[in-house]
Scaffold this motif. Structure first.
Motif, PDB file in Angstrom:
ATOM      1  N   HIS A  38       0.826  -1.211   0.000  1.00 52.42           N
ATOM      2  CA  HIS A  38       0.000   0.000   0.000  1.00 52.42           C
ATOM      3  C   HIS A  38       0.861   1.263   0.000  1.00 52.42           C
ATOM      4  O   HIS A  38       0.529   2.242   0.652  1.00 52.42           O
ATOM      5  N   CYS A  50       0.553  -9.385  12.965  1.00 55.28           N
ATOM      6  CA  CYS A  50      -0.393 -10.496  12.850  1.00 55.28           C
ATOM      7  C   CYS A  50       0.223 -11.718  13.508  1.00 55.28           C
ATOM      8  O   CYS A  50       1.281 -12.202  13.075  1.00 55.28           O
ATOM      9  N   CYS A  53       0.138 -14.819  10.950  1.00 54.06           N
ATOM     10  CA  CYS A  53       1.023 -14.786   9.780  1.00 54.06           C
ATOM     11  C   CYS A  53       2.461 -14.450  10.133  1.00 54.06           C
ATOM     12  O   CYS A  53       3.345 -14.559   9.278  1.00 54.06           O
ATOM     13  N   CYS A  61      -3.957  -3.284   5.350  1.00 52.57           N
ATOM     14  CA  CYS A  61      -3.848  -4.738   5.181  1.00 52.57           C
ATOM     15  C   CYS A  61      -4.888  -5.505   6.003  1.00 52.57           C
ATOM     16  O   CYS A  61      -5.056  -6.708   5.811  1.00 52.57           O
ATOM     17  N   SER A  64      -7.263  -8.184   4.719  1.00 53.20           N
ATOM     18  CA  SER A  64      -6.636  -9.424   4.253  1.00 53.20           C
ATOM     19  C   SER A  64      -6.337 -10.392   5.398  1.00 53.20           C
ATOM     20  O   SER A  64      -5.844 -11.489   5.163  1.00 53.20           O
ATOM     21  N   HIS A  65      -6.612  -9.969   6.632  1.00 53.87           N
ATOM     22  CA  HIS A  65      -6.354 -10.814   7.800  1.00 53.87           C
ATOM     23  C   HIS A  65      -7.615 -10.962   8.644  1.00 53.87           C
ATOM     24  O   HIS A  65      -7.592 -10.704   9.846  1.00 53.87           O
ATOM     25  N   THR A 176     -13.290  -4.056  11.041  1.00 52.52           N
ATOM     26  CA  THR A 176     -12.842  -4.752   9.848  1.00 52.52           C
ATOM     27  C   THR A 176     -13.425  -6.149   9.869  1.00 52.52           C
ATOM     28  O   THR A 176     -12.951  -7.018  10.593  1.00 52.52           O
TER      29      THR A 176
END
Length: 197
Positions: A38, A50, A53, A61, A64-65, A176
């Motif tokens: 980004h 995270c 991950c 981001c 995406s998590h 989110t």
């Protein structure tokens, strides 16, 4: 002269032989650089870790998590810190000196260089000799686990939904996919006026 609390600190801890992979990566990760994915967007600093991950991500981001356990990292005097209330849900933070920043207690992730010398009997970090307040034995998360050499990984459990909720249950939240994470607060002193009519 170093205080005698170091041996006491290690003897009172539990015993697990393996440091969790997520903890190793958290302390080795670089935060607050621009996110490569980004890089053309504003507020793209990587300030979230995270735990699934094992990497640092930026606020963009987060979609995406989904449902991953996330930990916000903050910056204080060019060093990475995490709120004590967030971190102690995941790992044993006993004997690490917390610092109060903007009204919240935080823990430094890594040791900081120290230029001051000291004389006499003082309480110091068992790993790096930084001067500490009583009764603490370590100045940072990395110092504790380096100093005890794997003897104190007592509360390194995979994050539960309860831990995830408490990590995220701070002020200034962003939604989110149903997951909330603290994204920090505005800088003090910046005026926010209503537009002229």
């Amino acid at each position: 002269m170093k205080s005698s609390g170091c041996s006491e600190a290690s003897s009172g801890e539990g015993n697990m032989n393996v440091k969790p992979a997520w903890l190793e990566r958290l302390m080795a990760e670089t935060f607050f650089g621009a996110c490569g994915v980004h890089q053309n967007q504003k507020k793209n600093e990587k300030n979230v870790f995270c735990l699934h991950c094992y990497l640092s991500i930026c606020p963009h981001c987060l979609p995406s998590h989904p449902s991953h356990s996330l930990l916000q990292v903050r910056r204080y005097v060019y060093h990475d810190v995490v709120r004590l209330g967030d971190l102690e849900k995941l790992v044993d933070c006993s004997n690490i000196q917390p610092y109060t920043i903007n009204g919240a207690k935080v823990i430094f992730l890594n040791q900081r260089p120290q230029s001051r010398s000291f004389k006499g009997t003082v309480n110091t970090c068992c790993t790096c000799d930084r001067i500490l307040q009583e009764p603490f034995h370590f100045c940072s998360l990395s110092c504790k686990f380096e100093g005890l050499r794997g003897d104190c990984y007592t509360q390194f459990v995979p994050t539960s939904s309860e831990a995830t909720t408490s990590i995220a249950n701070n002020n200034n939240k962003q939604n989110t996919n149903g997951f909330f994470i603290s994204l920090g607060s505005r800088r003090k002193g910046a005026p926010h006026r209503a537009p002229l009519s």
